[in-house]
Design a protein around this motif. Structure first.
Motif, PDB file in Angstrom:
ATOM      1  N   MET A   1     -40.694  -5.428 -28.084  1.00 44.82           N
ATOM      2  CA  MET A   1     -39.351  -5.104 -27.626  1.00 44.82           C
ATOM      3  C   MET A   1     -38.521  -6.383 -27.512  1.00 44.82           C
ATOM      4  SD  MET A   1     -38.194  -3.404 -24.052  1.00 44.82           S
ATOM      5  CE  MET A   1     -37.555  -4.754 -23.100  1.00 44.82           C
ATOM      6  N   ASN A   2     -37.294  -6.313 -27.946  1.00 38.88           N
ATOM      7  CA  ASN A   2     -36.371  -7.433 -27.816  1.00 38.88           C
ATOM      8  C   ASN A   2     -35.489  -7.207 -26.604  1.00 38.88           C
ATOM      9  OD1 ASN A   2     -37.232  -8.487 -30.308  1.00 38.88           O
ATOM     10  ND2 ASN A   2     -35.822  -7.150 -31.393  1.00 38.88           N
ATOM     11  N   GLU A   3     -35.436  -8.197 -25.714  1.00 42.83           N
ATOM     12  CA  GLU A   3     -34.523  -8.088 -24.581  1.00 42.83           C
ATOM     13  C   GLU A   3     -33.156  -8.602 -24.986  1.00 42.83           C
ATOM     14  OE1 GLU A   3     -35.236  -9.330 -20.611  1.00 42.83           O
ATOM     15  OE2 GLU A   3     -37.296  -8.629 -20.691  1.00 42.83           O
ATOM     16  N   LEU A   4     -32.137  -7.940 -24.512  1.00 43.30           N
ATOM     17  CA  LEU A   4     -30.768  -8.363 -24.791  1.00 43.30           C
ATOM     18  C   LEU A   4     -30.166  -8.993 -23.550  1.00 43.30           C
ATOM     19  CD1 LEU A   4     -29.295  -5.332 -26.752  1.00 43.30           C
ATOM     20  CD2 LEU A   4     -30.063  -7.506 -27.660  1.00 43.30           C
ATOM     21  N   SER A   5     -29.434 -10.051 -23.775  1.00 41.58           N
ATOM     22  CA  SER A   5     -28.721 -10.687 -22.667  1.00 41.58           C
ATOM     23  C   SER A   5     -27.415  -9.927 -22.411  1.00 41.58           C
ATOM     24  CB  SER A   5     -28.405 -12.140 -23.016  1.00 41.58           C
ATOM     25  OG  SER A   5     -27.432 -12.189 -24.047  1.00 41.58           O
ATOM     26  N   ARG A   6     -26.829 -10.236 -21.287  1.00 39.04           N
ATOM     27  CA  ARG A   6     -25.526  -9.650 -20.949  1.00 39.04           C
ATOM     28  C   ARG A   6     -24.503  -9.998 -22.033  1.00 39.04           C
ATOM     29  NH1 ARG A   6     -23.120  -7.990 -16.002  1.00 39.04           N
ATOM     30  NH2 ARG A   6     -20.882  -8.340 -15.971  1.00 39.04           N
ATOM     31  N   ALA A   7     -24.538 -11.246 -22.519  1.00 38.71           N
ATOM     32  CA  ALA A   7     -23.598 -11.680 -23.560  1.00 38.71           C
ATOM     33  C   ALA A   7     -23.809 -10.894 -24.859  1.00 38.71           C
ATOM     34  CB  ALA A   7     -23.750 -13.176 -23.819  1.00 38.71           C
ATOM     35  N   GLN A   8     -25.058 -10.602 -25.200  1.00 36.53           N
ATOM     36  CA  GLN A   8     -25.333  -9.834 -26.416  1.00 36.53           C
ATOM     37  C   GLN A   8     -24.830  -8.397 -26.277  1.00 36.53           C
ATOM     38  OE1 GLN A   8     -29.530 -10.909 -26.248  1.00 36.53           O
ATOM     39  NE2 GLN A   8     -29.378 -11.649 -28.361  1.00 36.53           N
ATOM     40  N   ILE A   9     -25.008  -7.811 -25.113  1.00 33.05           N
ATOM     41  CA  ILE A   9     -24.515  -6.451 -24.879  1.00 33.05           C
ATOM     42  C   ILE A   9     -22.987  -6.450 -24.903  1.00 33.05           C
ATOM     43  CG2 ILE A   9     -24.393  -4.541 -23.230  1.00 33.05           C
ATOM     44  CD1 ILE A   9     -27.294  -5.280 -22.420  1.00 33.05           C
ATOM     45  N   ARG A  10     -22.383  -7.488 -24.358  1.00 32.54           N
ATOM     46  CA  ARG A  10     -20.915  -7.623 -24.392  1.00 32.54           C
ATOM     47  C   ARG A  10     -20.430  -7.682 -25.840  1.00 32.54           C
ATOM     48  NH1 ARG A  10     -16.090  -9.234 -22.664  1.00 32.54           N
ATOM     49  NH2 ARG A  10     -16.152  -9.169 -20.431  1.00 32.54           N
ATOM     50  N   ASP A  11     -21.158  -8.417 -26.690  1.00 36.21           N
ATOM     51  CA  ASP A  11     -20.797  -8.494 -28.111  1.00 36.21           C
ATOM     52  C   ASP A  11     -20.878  -7.126 -28.776  1.00 36.21           C
ATOM     53  OD1 ASP A  11     -20.333 -11.220 -27.926  1.00 36.21           O
ATOM     54  OD2 ASP A  11     -22.275 -11.779 -28.793  1.00 36.21           O
ATOM     55  N   LEU A  12     -21.914  -6.364 -28.441  1.00 41.36           N
ATOM     56  CA  LEU A  12     -22.046  -5.017 -29.000  1.00 41.36           C
ATOM     57  C   LEU A  12     -20.899  -4.120 -28.526  1.00 41.36           C
ATOM     58  CD1 LEU A  12     -25.898  -4.440 -28.597  1.00 41.36           C
ATOM     59  CD2 LEU A  12     -24.652  -4.885 -30.731  1.00 41.36           C
ATOM     60  N   MET A  13     -20.525  -4.273 -27.267  1.00 39.10           N
ATOM     61  CA  MET A  13     -19.409  -3.487 -26.710  1.00 39.10           C
ATOM     62  C   MET A  13     -18.115  -3.852 -27.434  1.00 39.10           C
ATOM     63  SD  MET A  13     -18.429  -3.178 -22.700  1.00 39.10           S
ATOM     64  CE  MET A  13     -17.353  -1.878 -22.104  1.00 39.10           C
ATOM     65  N   ALA A  14     -17.925  -5.127 -27.703  1.00 35.18           N
ATOM     66  CA  ALA A  14     -16.728  -5.569 -28.423  1.00 35.18           C
ATOM     67  C   ALA A  14     -16.694  -4.971 -29.825  1.00 35.18           C
ATOM     68  CB  ALA A  14     -16.692  -7.090 -28.493  1.00 35.18           C
ATOM     69  N   GLN A  15     -17.853  -4.861 -30.474  1.00 34.26           N
ATOM     70  CA  GLN A  15     -17.917  -4.266 -31.811  1.00 34.26           C
ATOM     71  C   GLN A  15     -17.533  -2.793 -31.779  1.00 34.26           C
ATOM     72  OE1 GLN A  15     -21.833  -4.919 -33.434  1.00 34.26           O
ATOM     73  NE2 GLN A  15     -21.697  -7.133 -33.118  1.00 34.26           N
ATOM     74  N   VAL A  16     -18.019  -2.066 -30.770  1.00 34.37           N
ATOM     75  CA  VAL A  16     -17.688  -0.649 -30.629  1.00 34.37           C
ATOM     76  C   VAL A  16     -16.173  -0.486 -30.498  1.00 34.37           C
ATOM     77  CG1 VAL A  16     -17.869   1.363 -29.090  1.00 34.37           C
ATOM     78  CG2 VAL A  16     -19.919   0.049 -29.678  1.00 34.37           C
ATOM     79  N   LEU A  17     -15.560  -1.307 -29.671  1.00 37.14           N
ATOM     80  CA  LEU A  17     -14.106  -1.229 -29.480  1.00 37.14           C
ATOM     81  C   LEU A  17     -13.347  -1.683 -30.720  1.00 37.14           C
ATOM     82  CD1 LEU A  17     -13.845  -2.418 -25.791  1.00 37.14           C
ATOM     83  CD2 LEU A  17     -13.222  -0.160 -26.676  1.00 37.14           C
ATOM     84  N   LYS A  18     -13.831  -2.720 -31.382  1.00 37.63           N
ATOM     85  CA  LYS A  18     -13.155  -3.243 -32.576  1.00 37.63           C
ATOM     86  C   LYS A  18     -13.084  -2.184 -33.669  1.00 37.63           C
ATOM     87  CE  LYS A  18     -13.141  -6.996 -35.865  1.00 37.63           C
ATOM     88  NZ  LYS A  18     -13.775  -8.222 -36.330  1.00 37.63           N
ATOM     89  N   ASN A  19     -14.120  -1.346 -33.764  1.00 40.02           N
ATOM     90  CA  ASN A  19     -14.127  -0.273 -34.762  1.00 40.02           C
ATOM     91  C   ASN A  19     -12.994   0.716 -34.551  1.00 40.02           C
ATOM     92  OD1 ASN A  19     -16.341  -1.344 -36.062  1.00 40.02           O
ATOM     93  ND2 ASN A  19     -17.812   0.001 -35.057  1.00 40.02           N
ATOM     94  N   GLN A  20     -12.405   0.699 -33.364  1.00 36.06           N
ATOM     95  CA  GLN A  20     -11.278   1.588 -33.045  1.00 36.06           C
ATOM     96  C   GLN A  20      -9.979   0.791 -32.908  1.00 36.06           C
ATOM     97  OE1 GLN A  20     -12.228   3.944 -29.575  1.00 36.06           O
ATOM     98  NE2 GLN A  20     -14.383   3.850 -30.092  1.00 36.06           N
ATOM     99  N   ASP A  21      -9.981  -0.412 -33.425  1.00 36.02           N
ATOM    100  CA  ASP A  21      -8.813  -1.301 -33.317  1.00 36.02           C
ATOM    101  C   ASP A  21      -8.422  -1.571 -31.872  1.00 36.02           C
ATOM    102  OD1 ASP A  21      -8.551  -1.620 -36.103  1.00 36.02           O
ATOM    103  OD2 ASP A  21      -7.451   0.270 -36.239  1.00 36.02           O
ATOM    104  N   LYS A  22      -9.436  -1.691 -31.006  1.00 39.13           N
ATOM    105  CA  LYS A  22      -9.215  -2.047 -29.603  1.00 39.13           C
ATOM    106  C   LYS A  22      -9.923  -3.367 -29.350  1.00 39.13           C
ATOM    107  CE  LYS A  22      -9.216   2.803 -28.239  1.00 39.13           C
ATOM    108  NZ  LYS A  22      -9.985   3.841 -27.538  1.00 39.13           N
ATOM    109  N   GLU A  23      -9.512  -4.035 -28.292  1.00 41.53           N
ATOM    110  CA  GLU A  23     -10.081  -5.334 -27.982  1.00 41.53           C
ATOM    111  C   GLU A  23     -10.730  -5.319 -26.601  1.00 41.53           C
ATOM    112  OE1 GLU A  23      -8.394  -9.802 -27.533  1.00 41.53           O
ATOM    113  OE2 GLU A  23      -7.618  -8.589 -29.185  1.00 41.53           O
ATOM    114  N   LEU A  24     -11.903  -5.945 -26.510  1.00 48.49           N
ATOM    115  CA  LEU A  24     -12.591  -6.060 -25.231  1.00 48.49           C
ATOM    116  C   LEU A  24     -11.985  -7.226 -24.455  1.00 48.49           C
ATOM    117  CD1 LEU A  24     -14.921  -5.146 -23.389  1.00 48.49           C
ATOM    118  CD2 LEU A  24     -16.369  -6.794 -24.586  1.00 48.49           C
TER     119      LEU A  24
END
Length: 84
Positions: A1-24
Motif C-alpha cells: 500500500m502506498n501512503e499519500l501525504s496531505r500535499a498529494q491528496i491536495r494535488d488530487l483534489m486540485a486535479q478534480v476541480l481543474k477538470n471542471q475549470d475550477k481552481e483549488l
C-alpha cells in the motif's frame, strides 16, 4: 500500500476541480460550497486516493456530514488512508 501525504491528496483534489475549470484555493479554510466542490467531486477524489494507495477507503455518512472546508476533506482522507 502506498501512503499519500496531505500535499498529494491536495494535488488530487486540485486535479478534480481543474477538470471542471475550477481552481483549488490555497486556503484550507475555504468553504466547499464556495468553490463548487460537490459530493460527486468528493467521490471522484476518494476513487483517485484509492487508485493511488491500492486500498479501498471505508467511510460512513455521519463522517461526511462534518466536512465543510478544503481542510476538512484533506484531514478526513488522510485519516482514512492511515487507517488502512
Amino acid at each position: 500500500m502506498n501512503e499519500l501525504s496531505r500535499a498529494q491528496i491536495r494535488d488530487l483534489m486540485a486535479q478534480v476541480l481543474k477538470n471542471q475549470d475550477k481552481e483549488l484555493p490555497a486556503d484550507d479554510a475555504a468553504q466547499l460550497r464556495d468553490i463548487g466542490f460537490r459530493s460527486l467531486d468528493f467521490s471522484e477524489l476518494a476513487l483517485r486516493v484509492e487508485d493511488e494507495t491500492g486500498e479501498e477507503l471505508n467511510f460512513d455518512a455521519p463522517g461526511l456530514r462534518r466536512i465543510a472546508t478544503v481542510g476538512d476533506v484533506l484531514d478526513f482522507l488522510v485519516e482514512l488512508a492511515q487507517q488502512q
